[in-house]
Design an enzyme around this catalytic site. Structure first.
Site, PDB file in Angstrom:
ATOM      1  N   ASP A   1      33.022 -60.636  -4.113  1.00 55.70           N
ATOM      2  CA  ASP A   1      34.023 -61.569  -3.617  1.00 55.70           C
ATOM      3  C   ASP A   1      35.398 -61.062  -4.051  1.00 55.70           C
ATOM      4  O   ASP A   1      35.685 -60.979  -5.248  1.00 55.70           O
ATOM      5  CB  ASP A   1      33.762 -62.961  -4.177  1.00 55.70           C
ATOM      6  CG  ASP A   1      34.609 -64.042  -3.516  1.00 55.70           C
ATOM      7  OD1 ASP A   1      35.353 -63.711  -2.573  1.00 55.70           O
ATOM      8  OD2 ASP A   1      34.524 -65.212  -3.936  1.00 55.70           O
TER       9      ASP A   1
ATOM     10  N   ASP B   1      36.338 -61.211   3.173  1.00 50.78           N
ATOM     11  CA  ASP B   1      36.479 -60.811   1.770  1.00 50.78           C
ATOM     12  C   ASP B   1      35.208 -60.975   0.943  1.00 50.78           C
ATOM     13  O   ASP B   1      35.255 -60.976  -0.281  1.00 50.78           O
ATOM     14  CB  ASP B   1      37.620 -61.594   1.109  1.00 50.78           C
ATOM     15  CG  ASP B   1      37.389 -63.095   1.109  1.00 50.78           C
ATOM     16  OD1 ASP B   1      36.483 -63.570   1.828  1.00 50.78           O
ATOM     17  OD2 ASP B   1      38.122 -63.805   0.402  1.00 50.78           O
ATOM     18  N   GLU B   2      34.052 -61.094   1.598  1.00 48.09           N
ATOM     19  CA  GLU B   2      32.795 -61.269   0.879  1.00 48.09           C
ATOM     20  C   GLU B   2      31.693 -60.421   1.503  1.00 48.09           C
ATOM     21  O   GLU B   2      31.638 -60.245   2.721  1.00 48.09           O
ATOM     22  CB  GLU B   2      32.328 -62.723   0.914  1.00 48.09           C
ATOM     23  CG  GLU B   2      33.164 -63.709   0.161  1.00 48.09           C
ATOM     24  CD  GLU B   2      32.580 -65.110   0.297  1.00 48.09           C
ATOM     25  OE1 GLU B   2      31.571 -65.410  -0.376  1.00 48.09           O
ATOM     26  OE2 GLU B   2      33.114 -65.893   1.102  1.00 48.09           O
TER      27      GLU B   2
END
EC number: 2.7.7.7
Length: 362
Positions: free
Chosen positions: A14, A112-113
């Site tokens: 993350d 973003d993960e």
């Protein structure tokens, strides 16, 4: 030589405060300042929301999803920036490409993960911890950004773990530590338990994950239906979902992690010959020809690299895979011992069944 799969080890990566971190990276003068990325606050009369904010802004109570007008009231002197999604997607694509090379299976779930399944090549948490540290180091070195990583037996625990020690955190949850890790947490830490579900659980006297895990599942079914079973399983750290690539087949590859690190050229050639056999067999079953040969190299200290070589025309030739893999490998010979080697083919083209039939006939 090839490891048997003992248990799943999953990483959840993350990125830390992604949008604002990208902005600060590209505009160093913003470092250390409260930065809010979202809609225009219009001096407190804006009607949008804050998409994300730096950790300096969070110190003022600002958080993602907050009304931008409220954020402005909490910190009118913050730097307010409009969302630049084109930039964030470009940076995300670069980061995801870096993450992919460390994974046996890879699944991007947002800008973003991502989840990485590493259980095929790594079967112990000491090695998984070293790999996670290497990933964090590479993301920082190559992209100038920090990320937080959770390492755990499955996706739900890994996701919770990645949020446990932000920013720039690393949290390891081994199978024997699941209850000690999860049970003291508030039930809101379980994905899917939000503003509607949480008050109902609290009415039932359930505030911690441990209380949810030990609750009679029939009571949960009576109140929540099938989701009651899901909540009960997640609270007990049970998650059978696999890390799955969501894109169509773009490559065929395989790799081998060695019981003992290797450096002998003859052994290396043997490994690539055996790996090529597997790749070629799989490729032909799926009816593909290829144009690009790739290799994956991991040294004993977990430095990991990929290299690729594109041919002038697509082919199904097995020997060409081995030949080009060994040519690509020359860059790394004599520079250390190898923990893992992999080979693959990309730029795939589907073989036309009619052409195959005619060539066989004539």
């Amino acid at each position: 030589m090839e490891n048997s799969r003992k248990e799943r080890i999953t990483l959840h990566i993350d990125m830390d405060s992604f949008y604002s971190s990208v902005e600060v990276r590209d505009r160093p003068e913003l470092k250390g300042l409260p930065v809010v990325v979202g809609s225009d606050p219009k001096a407190g009369s804006g009607r949008g929301v804050a998409s994300t904010c730096s950790y300096e802004a969070r110190a003022y109570g600002i958080h993602s999803g907050m009304a931008i007008s409220k954020a402005y009231k909490l910190c009118p002197d913050a730097v307010y920036l409009r969302v630049n999604m084109k930039l964030y997607k470009e940076v995300s694509a670069e980061i995801m490409q870096t993450l992919r090379i460390f994974a046996d299976r890879f699944q991007q779930v947002s800008v973003d993960e991502a989840y990485l399944d590493i259980g095929e090549s790594i079967s112990d948490y000491a090695s998984a911890t070293l790999l996670a540290k290497k990933i964090k180091s590479e993301v920082q070195r190559l992209h100038g950004l920090t990320c937080s990583i959770g390492v755990a037996p499955n996706k739900v625990i890994a996701k919770i773990a990645s949020d446990f020690n932000k920013p720039d955190g690393l949290t390891i949850v081994r199978p024997e530590d699941i209850q000690d890790f999860l049970f003291p947490m508030h039930v809101s830490k379980i994905p899917g338990i939000g503003k509607k579900t949480q008050p109902i659980l609290e009415e039932m006297g359930i505030e911690t994950v441990g209380q949810l895990a030990t609750c009679d599942v029939q009571l949960l079914i009576a109140r929540f239906g099938k989701f009651g079973v899901v909540m009960h399983q997640l609270a007990n750290g049970i998650d059978t979902r696999e890390v799955k690539e969501r894109e169509e087949v773009k490559s065929v590859s395989t790799e081998d992690t060695f019981d003992e690190d290797i450096s002998d050229p003859g052994k290396i050639e043997q490994v690539f010959t055996e790996l090529t056999e597997k790749v070629h067999t799989s490729m032909m079953k799926k009816r593909f020809r290829y144009r690009t040969v790739t290799i994956k190299v991991r040294f004993e200290d977990f430095r990991t690299y990929t290299r690729a070589r594109t041919l002038n025309a697509a082919t199904t030739d097995k020997e060409v895979i081995t030949k080009n893999a060994l040519i690509l490998m020359e860059e790394f010979m004599g520079k250390g011992r190898f923990r893992l080697l992999g080979v693959g083919v990309t730029k795939l083209e589907k073989i036309d069944e009619r052409q195959t039939f005619l060539s066989d006939f004539y």
